[in-house]
Design a protein around this motif. Structure first.
Motif, short mmCIF file in Angstrom:
data_model
loop_
_atom_site.label_atom_id
_atom_site.label_comp_id
_atom_site.label_asym_id
_atom_site.label_seq_id
_atom_site.Cartn_x
_atom_site.Cartn_y
_atom_site.Cartn_z
N ALA A 214 -54.74 45.74 87.04
CA ALA A 214 -53.37 45.76 87.59
C ALA A 214 -52.97 45.41 88.74
O ALA A 214 -51.73 44.45 88.85
CB ALA A 214 -52.60 47.15 87.25
N GLY B 154 -52.89 41.52 88.59
CA GLY B 154 -51.62 41.28 87.79
C GLY B 154 -50.63 41.07 88.49
O GLY B 154 -49.62 40.25 88.58
N MET C 166 -46.49 38.24 84.95
CA MET C 166 -47.74 38.95 84.45
C MET C 166 -47.33 40.34 84.28
O MET C 166 -48.11 41.15 83.88
CB MET C 166 -49.15 38.94 85.43
CG MET C 166 -49.76 37.71 85.43
SD MET C 166 -50.54 37.25 83.46
CE MET C 166 -51.88 38.76 83.75
N VAL D 99 -49.15 43.87 82.95
CA VAL D 99 -49.35 45.04 83.39
C VAL D 99 -48.81 46.22 82.75
O VAL D 99 -49.61 47.42 82.82
CB VAL D 99 -48.93 44.95 85.02
CG1 VAL D 99 -49.04 46.15 85.78
CG2 VAL D 99 -49.85 43.78 85.79
N SER E 162 -50.69 47.37 79.80
CA SER E 162 -51.91 47.97 80.00
C SER E 162 -51.85 49.51 80.50
O SER E 162 -52.71 50.22 80.16
CB SER E 162 -52.83 47.19 81.18
OG SER E 162 -51.97 47.48 82.55
N VAL F 180 -58.15 38.48 84.88
CA VAL F 180 -56.49 38.44 85.08
C VAL F 180 -56.26 36.97 85.10
O VAL F 180 -55.39 36.28 84.70
CB VAL F 180 -55.99 39.35 86.05
CG1 VAL F 180 -54.61 38.76 86.59
CG2 VAL F 180 -56.20 40.76 85.98
N GLU G 13 -54.02 34.44 83.05
CA GLU G 13 -53.04 33.59 83.39
C GLU G 13 -53.08 32.21 83.21
O GLU G 13 -52.04 31.54 82.87
CB GLU G 13 -52.68 33.84 85.12
CG GLU G 13 -51.49 33.18 85.68
CD GLU G 13 -51.70 33.45 87.33
OE1 GLU G 13 -50.64 33.33 87.81
OE2 GLU G 13 -52.59 33.86 87.74
N GLU H 143 -48.83 39.16 74.34
CA GLU H 143 -48.98 39.56 75.72
C GLU H 143 -49.05 41.30 75.28
O GLU H 143 -50.09 41.99 76.05
CB GLU H 143 -47.95 39.52 76.63
CG GLU H 143 -48.27 37.90 76.95
CD GLU H 143 -46.90 37.62 78.19
OE1 GLU H 143 -46.20 38.56 78.33
OE2 GLU H 143 -47.20 36.43 78.56
N GLY I 154 -52.40 43.35 76.71
CA GLY I 154 -52.29 44.42 77.75
C GLY I 154 -52.66 45.90 77.09
O GLY I 154 -53.13 46.75 77.65
#
Length: 376
Positions: free
Chosen positions: A88, A91, A98, A102, A105, A246, A250, A262, A266
């Motif tokens: 994270a 991120g 991002m 994060v 997650s 990560v 990206e 996404e 996550g």
């Protein structure tokens, strides 16, 4: 008589088989040097992280033998969540684009530990033992803390809807953005304070209530020094692999090659990879009728993400990122967290578990995994 040549073989025999996935670490290094396809780096990094966190899980399990179930559960959750926190952090550094991954997650870690890990432990242990028990006091406190965290994590998301319903914010929609940041920072500070208080409660003032009725005496396979050294080395490996992981996400976003939402990446992929270590330990020990340790690992990790990791990320974003990150989750994420807390409230307060309760937890988790997969 043991020879020096027998010692390495004896040590290798104690390492979990999944830890050998760490052989993908040099593969990731080569792929990064060669500027290979981000998809290949993403897959290989994920596999290597899975091997590394399994090694972290084994090392913390060894330390738990010396420290006891309460400290062992805390250490296992902490070092298991180091992977999640490092991923994270990278991120955050990558920028606001991002932030959804994060935040997802964080959602995935809470859902994964509460529904997937604890559900799998209850199901796996329940196939061998008709009923397994853990501290009712701990269950009451933890479930109550889940409700508190759900409220605090939900409010900033609700604030984003105010420009559509509140006349004051309809006239001044820009106020909502400031309000969201202020409420997120306030929630982060209060959640950190609550985390400190839960440590005092569980490790000092009410330790006697949370101690299991039956003590399980084990002999550690590794020394404390070896366990600590492996823990440090594996954490450094996770830091490198997390940056690659990560970075690959990206690059895939920028190239438009992401084949999954996404939210799914996550909530499911990043969370499962990041929490594999403590998850597997919690399931393994449940089979040995150590449900107290299993509960401490799963619930401790779940609350640690909500009370420690999420607040730290919000505060760190003021220093590491170009703009602060707020606790604005999607409505699907809030709905899934609410469902997880409701299910856990109904099943855990009696301090006992069985296999059908584990199956219920897993069913809810699989349902939301499918929902996030189809989310656009």
């Amino acid at each position: 008589m043991n020879t020096d040549a027998d010692q390495p073989r004896a040590f290798l025999a104690t390492i979990p088989k999944l830890s050998y996935l760490l052989i993908f670490l040099p593969v990731v290094i080569v792929l990064k040097i060669a500027h290979a396809d981000p998809i290949a780096i993403f897959i290989c990094s994920g596999i290597a992280i899975l091997g590394t966190v399994t090694l972290i899980g084994k090392a913390t399990e060894e330390i738990a033998v010396y420290a006891g179930p309460l400290w062992g559960g805390l250490l296992n959750a902490t070092f298991g969540n180091i992977t999640e926190l490092i991923i994270a952090m990278f991120g955050l550094v990558a920028g606001p684009t991002m932030y959804p991954v994060v935040l997802a997650s964080i959602t995935g870690s809470i859902l994964g530990n509460l529904l997937l890990v604890l559900g799998a432990a209850m199901l796996y242990g329940g196939t061998k033992y008709q009923t397994q028990s853990f501290s009712r006091t701990g269950a009451h406190v933890n479930v109550g803390m889940l409700w508190v965290t759900l409220i605090m994590l939900s409010v900033p998301t609700v604030i984003t809807l105010l420009p559509q319903v509140d006349p004051v914010f309809v006239e001044h929609p820009e106020w909502a953005s400031t309000f969201v940041q202020e409420s997120s920072l306030t929630a982060a500070i209060l959640l950190l304070i609550l985390y400190g208080l839960t440590l005092v409660f569980s490790l000092r003032t009410h330790r006697f209530l949370l101690r299991p009725d039956v003590e399980h005496h084990e002999t550690a396979e590794w020394s404390k020094e070896l366990s600590a050294g492996i823990l440090l080395g594996a954490t450094l490996c996770v830091a490198f692999l997390s940056e690659s992981f990560v970075g690959a996400i990206e690059h895939m976003r920028e190239a438009g090659t992401l084949q999954m939402s996404e939210l799914f990446i996550g909530v499911i992929i990043v969370a499962v990879v990041g929490n594999a270590a403590e998850g597997m330990v919690a399931v393994w020990v449940a089979r040995d009728n150590k449900m107290e340790l299993s509960f401490q690992i799963a619930m401790g990790s779940c609350l640690q993400v909500a009370l420690l990791v999420a607040p730290v990320l919000v505060i760190a974003s003021y220093f590491l990122a170009s703009e602060p990150m707020s606790l604005t989750f999607s409505l699907f994420e809030i709905a899934s967290l609410g469902a997880a807390v409701l299910v856990s409230s109904a099943a855990l307060n009696d301090g006992e578990s069985n296999w059908i309760e584990g199956a219920m937890f897993l069913a809810v988790y699989l349902f939301f995994a499918v929902v996030f997969w189809f989310h656009p």
